[in-house]
Write a protein that holds these residues in place. Structure first.
Motif, PDB file in Angstrom:
ATOM      1  N   ILE A 163       0.859  -1.183   0.000  1.00 12.62           N
ATOM      2  CA  ILE A 163       0.000   0.000   0.000  1.00 12.62           C
ATOM      3  C   ILE A 163       0.894   1.231   0.000  1.00 12.62           C
ATOM      4  O   ILE A 163       1.795   1.330   0.827  1.00 12.62           O
ATOM      5  CB  ILE A 163      -0.851  -0.019   1.299  1.00 12.62           C
ATOM      6  N   ASP A 164       0.643   2.143  -0.924  1.00  8.99           N
ATOM      7  CA  ASP A 164       1.408   3.398  -0.962  1.00  8.99           C
ATOM      8  C   ASP A 164       0.918   4.324   0.170  1.00  8.99           C
ATOM      9  O   ASP A 164      -0.169   4.103   0.721  1.00  8.99           O
ATOM     10  CB  ASP A 164       1.182   4.066  -2.331  1.00  8.99           C
ATOM     11  N   THR A 165       1.703   5.319   0.509  1.00  7.52           N
ATOM     12  CA  THR A 165       1.300   6.237   1.588  1.00  7.52           C
ATOM     13  C   THR A 165       0.508   7.435   1.055  1.00  7.52           C
ATOM     14  O   THR A 165       0.131   8.322   1.821  1.00  7.52           O
ATOM     15  CB  THR A 165       2.532   6.750   2.349  1.00  7.52           C
ATOM     16  N   ALA A 166       0.285   7.490  -0.235  1.00  2.00           N
ATOM     17  CA  ALA A 166      -0.523   8.562  -0.819  1.00  2.00           C
ATOM     18  C   ALA A 166      -1.476   7.948  -1.843  1.00  2.00           C
ATOM     19  O   ALA A 166      -1.137   6.912  -2.425  1.00  2.00           O
ATOM     20  CB  ALA A 166       0.373   9.594  -1.502  1.00  2.00           C
ATOM     21  N   PRO A 167      -2.633   8.539  -2.045  1.00  2.67           N
ATOM     22  CA  PRO A 167      -3.219   9.661  -1.342  1.00  2.67           C
ATOM     23  C   PRO A 167      -3.541   9.318   0.122  1.00  2.67           C
ATOM     24  O   PRO A 167      -3.902   8.182   0.417  1.00  2.67           O
ATOM     25  CB  PRO A 167      -4.518   9.937  -2.122  1.00  2.67           C
ATOM     26  N   ARG A 168      -3.419  10.333   0.991  1.00  2.00           N
ATOM     27  CA  ARG A 168      -3.568  10.110   2.432  1.00  2.00           C
ATOM     28  C   ARG A 168      -4.939   9.555   2.814  1.00  2.00           C
ATOM     29  O   ARG A 168      -5.052   8.758   3.730  1.00  2.00           O
ATOM     30  CB  ARG A 168      -3.341  11.415   3.212  1.00  2.00           C
ATOM     31  N   LEU A 169      -5.972   9.992   2.079  1.00  2.00           N
ATOM     32  CA  LEU A 169      -7.329   9.536   2.427  1.00  2.00           C
ATOM     33  C   LEU A 169      -7.458   8.023   2.172  1.00  2.00           C
ATOM     34  O   LEU A 169      -8.071   7.298   2.961  1.00  2.00           O
ATOM     35  CB  LEU A 169      -8.351  10.318   1.591  1.00  2.00           C
ATOM     36  N   MET A 170      -6.850   7.576   1.090  1.00  2.00           N
ATOM     37  CA  MET A 170      -6.892   6.139   0.776  1.00  2.00           C
ATOM     38  C   MET A 170      -6.090   5.362   1.812  1.00  2.00           C
ATOM     39  O   MET A 170      -6.483   4.272   2.238  1.00  2.00           O
ATOM     40  CB  MET A 170      -6.298   5.877  -0.608  1.00  2.00           C
ATOM     41  N   ALA A 188       3.258  -0.437   9.664  1.00  2.69           N
ATOM     42  CA  ALA A 188       4.311   0.466   9.166  1.00  2.69           C
ATOM     43  C   ALA A 188       4.231   0.517   7.642  1.00  2.69           C
ATOM     44  O   ALA A 188       4.595  -0.440   6.972  1.00  2.69           O
ATOM     45  CB  ALA A 188       5.682  -0.050   9.606  1.00  2.69           C
ATOM     46  N   TYR A 189       3.686   1.619   7.134  1.00  2.00           N
ATOM     47  CA  TYR A 189       3.537   1.760   5.674  1.00  2.00           C
ATOM     48  C   TYR A 189       4.720   2.542   5.113  1.00  2.00           C
ATOM     49  O   TYR A 189       5.308   3.372   5.789  1.00  2.00           O
ATOM     50  CB  TYR A 189       2.242   2.505   5.348  1.00  2.00           C
ATOM     51  N   ARG A 190       5.049   2.255   3.857  1.00  2.00           N
ATOM     52  CA  ARG A 190       6.146   3.001   3.200  1.00  2.00           C
ATOM     53  C   ARG A 190       5.620   3.541   1.867  1.00  2.00           C
ATOM     54  O   ARG A 190       4.761   2.915   1.242  1.00  2.00           O
ATOM     55  CB  ARG A 190       7.337   2.090   2.882  1.00  2.00           C
TER      56      ARG A 190
END
Ligand SMILES: C[S@@+](CC[C@H](N)C(=O)[O-])C[C@H]1O[C@@H](n2cnc3c(N)ncnc32)[C@H](O)[C@@H]1O
Length: 229
Positions: A163-170, A188-190
């Protein structure tokens, strides 16, 4: 004149859809519902893509296989490979074994391991991790990558779906679901860039980054990582 019948994309799609349906039906109760939802989130287009990147033979590791949905899927699609599903959760693994027996899929096994301190013991043709690394502390995850790289055969391939850290809402949406399903994990997401840098530092090359976006509110990323010959 004999006409060669070529399997159409529609035929292939139907076969994969039927396979997913059979896998879902091999579970019962709330796990069947979970499997149904999981196959909507990681749907056939993603699986079709991942399947194409993995070797057809040899040992393939499913790191953090959970209930074994996708280990069963890959094992059924690759009869000449042996899929080894690893997870820390004994109950999930037992449910996976029952599903494998019910489906008659024999080229798969499920072994309990904690990926925070597990080290591969044999050469590996390929490995994949579907939404698992963000459940593991960064340091343990980095060490796991190093060991995995060391045990991958030359030209072996590692697929990292996370999982990407952007978009923040997602990301926030994904985080809420993760907390609901795994309240005890240190999440811990990257970012996609951080993953690319870490995988490159480990030695993987080339690394391809795909955004697997669709209508679902998840910032899915897939990194396709090769071990140089
Ligand atoms: C979001 S689920 C994904 C399961 C499966 N890969 C899938 O896509 O359906 C995360 C999985 O990681 C496993 N997991 C978390 N921490 C782990 C660890 N330290 N060692 C092994 N498995 C772990 C959990 O038990 C869970 O099954």
């Amino acid at each position: 004149m004999k006409l060669a019948i070529i399997e159409s994309p529609q035929d292939k799609y139907r076969l994969k859809r039927d396979l997913a349906a059979r896998i879902i039906a091999a579970y019962s109760g709330v796990i069947r519902l979970y499997a149904f939802v999981r196959f909507k989130i990681i749907h056939l287009r993603f699986l079709e893509e991942m399947e194409q990147y993995l070797p057809d033979e040899g040992d393939l590791l499913d790191l953090g296989c959970g209930f074994g949905l996708f280990a069963l899927y890959i094992a059924a699609c690759k009869p000449n490979a042996r899929v080894i599903g690893l997870d820390v959760n004994a109950r999930r693994l037992q449910i996976a074994r029952v599903a494998a027996a019910q489906l008659g899929i024999r080229n798969v096994e499920f072994i309990q391991r904690d990926l925070r301190d597990w080290r591969p013991a044999q050469p590996i043709a390929g490995a994949y991790a579907l939404d698992v690394f963000h459940h593991i502390p960064l340091e343990s995850g980095n060490r796991l990558l190093v060991d995995l790289f060391a045990h991958l055969k030359p030209t072996g391939r590692f697929l990292l779906k996370d999982i990407d850290t952007a978009p923040r809402l997602m990301l926030a949406f994904t985080y809420l679901l993760d907390v609901l399903m795994s309240p005890r994990d240190d999440l811990a997401y990257r970012s996609a860039g951080a993953w690319q840098r870490q995988l490159a530092a480990t030695g993987f090359a080339p690394i391809y980054l795909h955004f697997l976006w669709d209508l679902m509110p998840y910032p899915h990323i897939l990194l396709i990582c090769d071990k140089p010959a």
